[in-house]
Motif scaffolding. Structure first.
Motif, PDB file in Angstrom:
ATOM      1  N   VAL A   1       0.839  -1.200   0.000  1.00  0.00           N
ATOM      2  CA  VAL A   1       0.000   0.000   0.000  1.00  0.00           C
ATOM      3  C   VAL A   1       0.872   1.248   0.000  1.00  0.00           C
ATOM      4  O   VAL A   1       0.664   2.187  -0.782  1.00  0.00           O
ATOM      5  CB  VAL A   1      -0.939   0.009   1.219  1.00  0.00           C
ATOM      6  N   ALA A   2       1.873   1.262   0.883  1.00  0.00           N
ATOM      7  CA  ALA A   2       2.779   2.405   0.937  1.00  0.00           C
ATOM      8  C   ALA A   2       3.530   2.570  -0.381  1.00  0.00           C
ATOM      9  O   ALA A   2       3.674   3.687  -0.900  1.00  0.00           O
ATOM     10  CB  ALA A   2       3.761   2.238   2.095  1.00  0.00           C
ATOM     11  N   ALA A   3       4.010   1.456  -0.936  1.00  0.00           N
ATOM     12  CA  ALA A   3       4.761   1.521  -2.191  1.00  0.00           C
ATOM     13  C   ALA A   3       3.895   2.040  -3.333  1.00  0.00           C
ATOM     14  O   ALA A   3       4.351   2.854  -4.157  1.00  0.00           O
ATOM     15  CB  ALA A   3       5.308   0.142  -2.532  1.00  0.00           C
ATOM     16  N   GLY A   4       2.653   1.598  -3.390  1.00  0.00           N
ATOM     17  CA  GLY A   4       1.768   2.028  -4.464  1.00  0.00           C
ATOM     18  C   GLY A   4       1.493   3.519  -4.431  1.00  0.00           C
ATOM     19  O   GLY A   4       1.589   4.202  -5.464  1.00  0.00           O
ATOM     20  N   ARG A   5       1.191   4.043  -3.253  1.00  0.00           N
ATOM     21  CA  ARG A   5       0.861   5.470  -3.179  1.00  0.00           C
ATOM     22  C   ARG A   5       2.089   6.335  -3.417  1.00  0.00           C
ATOM     23  O   ARG A   5       2.000   7.392  -4.044  1.00  0.00           O
ATOM     24  CB  ARG A   5       0.205   5.810  -1.842  1.00  0.00           C
ATOM     25  N   VAL A   6       3.248   5.892  -2.928  1.00  0.00           N
ATOM     26  CA  VAL A   6       4.473   6.669  -3.124  1.00  0.00           C
ATOM     27  C   VAL A   6       4.872   6.684  -4.594  1.00  0.00           C
ATOM     28  O   VAL A   6       5.241   7.729  -5.148  1.00  0.00           O
ATOM     29  CB  VAL A   6       5.614   6.099  -2.264  1.00  0.00           C
ATOM     30  N   THR A   7       4.798   5.533  -5.246  1.00  0.00           N
ATOM     31  CA  THR A   7       5.182   5.445  -6.655  1.00  0.00           C
ATOM     32  C   THR A   7       4.283   6.312  -7.524  1.00  0.00           C
ATOM     33  O   THR A   7       4.763   7.081  -8.373  1.00  0.00           O
ATOM     34  CB  THR A   7       5.121   3.987  -7.133  1.00  0.00           C
ATOM     35  N   LEU A   8       2.982   6.221  -7.319  1.00  0.00           N
ATOM     36  CA  LEU A   8       2.055   7.029  -8.111  1.00  0.00           C
ATOM     37  C   LEU A   8       2.228   8.518  -7.829  1.00  0.00           C
ATOM     38  O   LEU A   8       2.201   9.345  -8.753  1.00  0.00           O
ATOM     39  CB  LEU A   8       0.617   6.598  -7.825  1.00  0.00           C
ATOM     40  N   GLY A   9       2.402   8.870  -6.561  1.00  0.00           N
ATOM     41  CA  GLY A   9       2.608  10.268  -6.229  1.00  0.00           C
ATOM     42  C   GLY A   9       3.860  10.826  -6.881  1.00  0.00           C
ATOM     43  O   GLY A   9       3.869  11.957  -7.395  1.00  0.00           O
ATOM     44  N   ALA A  10       4.935  10.037  -6.877  1.00  0.00           N
ATOM     45  CA  ALA A  10       6.176  10.480  -7.506  1.00  0.00           C
ATOM     46  C   ALA A  10       6.008  10.660  -9.007  1.00  0.00           C
ATOM     47  O   ALA A  10       6.487  11.643  -9.585  1.00  0.00           O
ATOM     48  CB  ALA A  10       7.290   9.473  -7.215  1.00  0.00           C
ATOM     49  N   LEU A  11       5.316   9.730  -9.644  1.00  0.00           N
ATOM     50  CA  LEU A  11       5.117   9.822 -11.088  1.00  0.00           C
ATOM     51  C   LEU A  11       4.336  11.065 -11.481  1.00  0.00           C
ATOM     52  O   LEU A  11       4.589  11.670 -12.531  1.00  0.00           O
ATOM     53  CB  LEU A  11       4.403   8.566 -11.599  1.00  0.00           C
ATOM     54  N   VAL A  12       3.383  11.456 -10.648  1.00  0.00           N
ATOM     55  CA  VAL A  12       2.590  12.657 -10.948  1.00  0.00           C
ATOM     56  C   VAL A  12       3.414  13.924 -10.748  1.00  0.00           C
ATOM     57  O   VAL A  12       3.334  14.869 -11.549  1.00  0.00           O
ATOM     58  CB  VAL A  12       1.329  12.689 -10.060  1.00  0.00           C
TER      59      VAL A  12
END
Length: 322
Positions: A35-46
C-alpha cells in the motif's frame, strides 16, 4: 478567507482526511508495504514532470544523501507504519493520532538545537494531547496499531525538522518529488520480497490510485495553492480539520463505530495540538524548531523561506504550493 481560499481549504481537508479510509480499503487486497509503495510510486510519477523543470536533477545530484534521509523518515517509515497500524486501528482513529505531530515537534524543540522556555499554553497543549493519546490507546483492540500510528506521527515530526533545516532554499514541490522518488524503489522491492501476491480488485485498485494521485500528489499541490492564496497561518488549520474528516469518512463510508472514549480522546488530541501550535509572542532562536512554522511545512514555503528559518515569518506571508 476568499472564495478561492475556502474552496482550496475544503479540498485539502478532504484530500488529507480520506487517505486513512483509502488505506483501510487498500489493505483488503494488499500488504501494508505494498500500500505504501503504491501510493508513493504514483505520487512520484505525478509530481516528477513538474519538479524536473524546477531543478530536481540538480537537487538529486547535490543533495542525494539528505533526500535519502528525508525519504526514509518522512515517507517510507511513516507510510508503512500507518498501513501496518491500520490493520487493527480504525481509519478515523488513525487520522486523529497523526494529528499528534505538533506535540512531537514541541518535544523536539526542547532537545534539538537551542533550548527555549515554552509558553504555558504549549505545556497545557502537550498535557492535553498526551492525555488524549492515553485515552485513545486504551480503545479496545487498538493498542499495538495505535502505537505504530503514533510512531508515524513522530516520524513526520522529525521529517518536518529535517526538511526545515536541510532544504530552506528549495521549492517544496521539488523536495516532495525528490523524497518520494527515492522511497518508491525500496518500498516496491520490500513489498515484492516479503508480502504475498496482491489480491487486486477494482475497489483496492481505485483506493491505491486515489492515495497516490489525489491524496499525495493532488493534496500537496492544493495545499501549496492554499498557502499562496491565504498565507501559511490559515493553511495550518488543515492540521486540525483533516482528522475530523477522517473520523467522519470512517463512520459514514466504512461504518466505523465512535465510542464515547474515542470522542473524548479525539477532542483532547485536537485541543492539545491546537494549543501546542500557537505562535509564541517572542521569536524562537534561529536553530530551534518552531512549531507553527513547521506545521506549515507540508512540505514548506517557497517565497518566504528565509523568514521561516529565522523564526520571524509573518502570519500572512505570501508563499506558493503533496
Amino acid at each position: 478567507m476568499s472564495r478561492r481560499g475556502l474552496l482550496l481549504f475544503m479540498t485539502v481537508s478532504v484530500l488529507w482526511g480520506v487517505p486513512y479510509l483509502l488505506v483501510s480499503v487498500a489493505l483488503e487486497g494488499l500488504g501494508p508495504v505494498s500500500v505504501a509503495a503504491g501510493r508513493v510510486t504514483l505520487g512520484a510519477l505525478v509530481l516528477l514532470p513538474v519538479a524536473w523543470r524546477r531543478g530536481l536533477p540538480r537537487l538529486l545530484r547535490e543533495r542525494w544523501r539528505a533526500l535519502l534521509l528525508l525519504a526514509a523518515v518522512e515517507v517510507a517509515a511513516p507510510l508503512t507504519l500507518i498501513a501496518v497500524g491500520e490493520r487493527t486501528v480504525p481509519s478515523g482513529l488513525a487520522g486523529v493520532l497523526i494529528a499528534t505531530e505538533p506535540l512531537f515537534i514541541l518535544a523536539l524543540g526542547l532537545f534539538w538545537g537551542k533550548r527555549r522556555r515554552l509558553a504555558r499554553g504549549a505545556w497545557a497543549g502537550a498535557a492535553l494531547g498526551f492525555l488524549g493519546v492515553v485515552v485513545l490507546l486504551g480503545v479496545a483492540g487498538t493498542g499495538t496499531g495505535a502505537v505504530l500510528v503514533s510512531a508515524a506521527a513522530a516520524c513526520y515530526a522529525v521529517g518536518a525538522v529535517l526538511m526545515h533545516r536541510l532544504f530552506p532554499d528549495v521549492p517544496p514541490l521539488t523536495v516532495a518529488a525528490g523524497m518520494l522518488a527515492p522511497a518508491a524503489g525500496p518500498l516496491l522491492a520490500v513489498a515484492a520480497a516479503t508480502e504475498p501476491a496482491p489480491q487486486v480488485t477494482a475497489r483496492v485498485l481505485l483506493a491505491v490510485i486515489g492515495l497516490g494521485t489525489a491524496c499525495t500528489a493532488g493534496g500537496f499541490t492544493a495545499f501549496f495553492a492554499l498557502i499562496g492564496a491565504e498565507g501559511p497561518a490559515r493553511a495550518a488549520f488543515i492540521t486540525y480539520v483533516a482528522p475530523v474528516v477522517a473520523v467522519a469518512a470512517g463512520v459514514l463510508l466504512l461504518g466505523e463505530p465512535v465510542t464515547a472514549r474515542t470522542a473524548v480522546g479525539t477532542l483532547l488530541v485536537l485541543a492539545g495540538a491546537a494549543l501546542a501550535a500557537r505562535r509564541p509572542t517572542a521569536a524562537a532562536p534561529p536553530d530551534s524548531p518552531d512549531v507553527p512554522a513547521l506545521l506549515d511545512k507540508r512540505p514548506g514555503n517557497e517565497q518566504d523561506v528565509g523568514q521561516v528559518v529565522n523564526g520571524s515569518r509573518g502570519a500572512e506571508a505570501d508563499v506558493q504550493p503533496l
